[in-house]
Design an enzyme around this catalytic site. Structure first.
Site: not given
Length: 172
Positions: A63, A61, A91, A94
């Site tokens: 992040e 992801h 999420c 993250c």
């Protein structure tokens, strides 16, 4: 939050949104981008986009990638003194990475799933509540530039790509 902070946050979110939108021309048009900035100076340390499919890595992801890149660049596994900016609310994975990294603050553009969305959510979650419930400290602000970031998520190019990935049971 002071107006000057909100204005500075909005400018950074617009910058990430523009970089993220440029990625729509790739084979993997994803609406998720992140940057890490020095909390005191505002200087950008790193920028990253989501690369789950091209990296064959469900943890890739934006992040998490930004946190990895920042720690590698600083040669230190702690990002105290830094702010994570992201186009979408992080999420749980993250947000946990941000907390473990010692990030001071997270600023996000929009939520992936709007409150009026139909169907069962993947999980019931709020990054703000998640951070408040943690023993680790991290301020979470957002949404900032919500309409701009929502347009990234709702873009037809992105929606077609997400549908193809969902058909292959790939979560972005």
């Amino acid at each position: 939050m002071p107006a000057s902070t909100r204005d500075a946050d909005a400018a950074i979110i617009r910058e990430i949104a523009a970089a993220t939108r440029r990625g729509f021309a790739s084979a993997h048009p994803i609406p998720y981008g992140a940057q890490i900035h020095d909390s005191a100076t505002g200087e950008r340390l790193v920028r990253a986009l989501n690369r789950v499919v091209p990296d064959h890595d469900p943890t890739s992801h934006a992040e998490v990638r930004a946190i990895r890149l920042a720690c590698r660049k600083l040669q230190w596994p702690n990002l105290n003194g830094y702010t994570l900016f992201t186009t979408c609310e992080p999420c749980p994975m993250c947000m946990t990475a941000a907390l473990f990294a010692g990030i001071d603050r997270v600023v996000y553009g929009t939520v992936v799933r709007p409150p009026n969305a139909k169907g069962r959510p993947l999980f019931k979650y709020s990054a703000k509540q998640f951070a408040r419930d943690s023993a680790l400290r991290c301020r979470v602000d957002g949404p900032i530039e919500e309409a701009l970031c929502r347009a990234l998520v709702d873009d037809p190019v992105v929606q077609r790509y997400k549908t193809r990935c969902a058909n292959d049971k790939i979560l972005l």
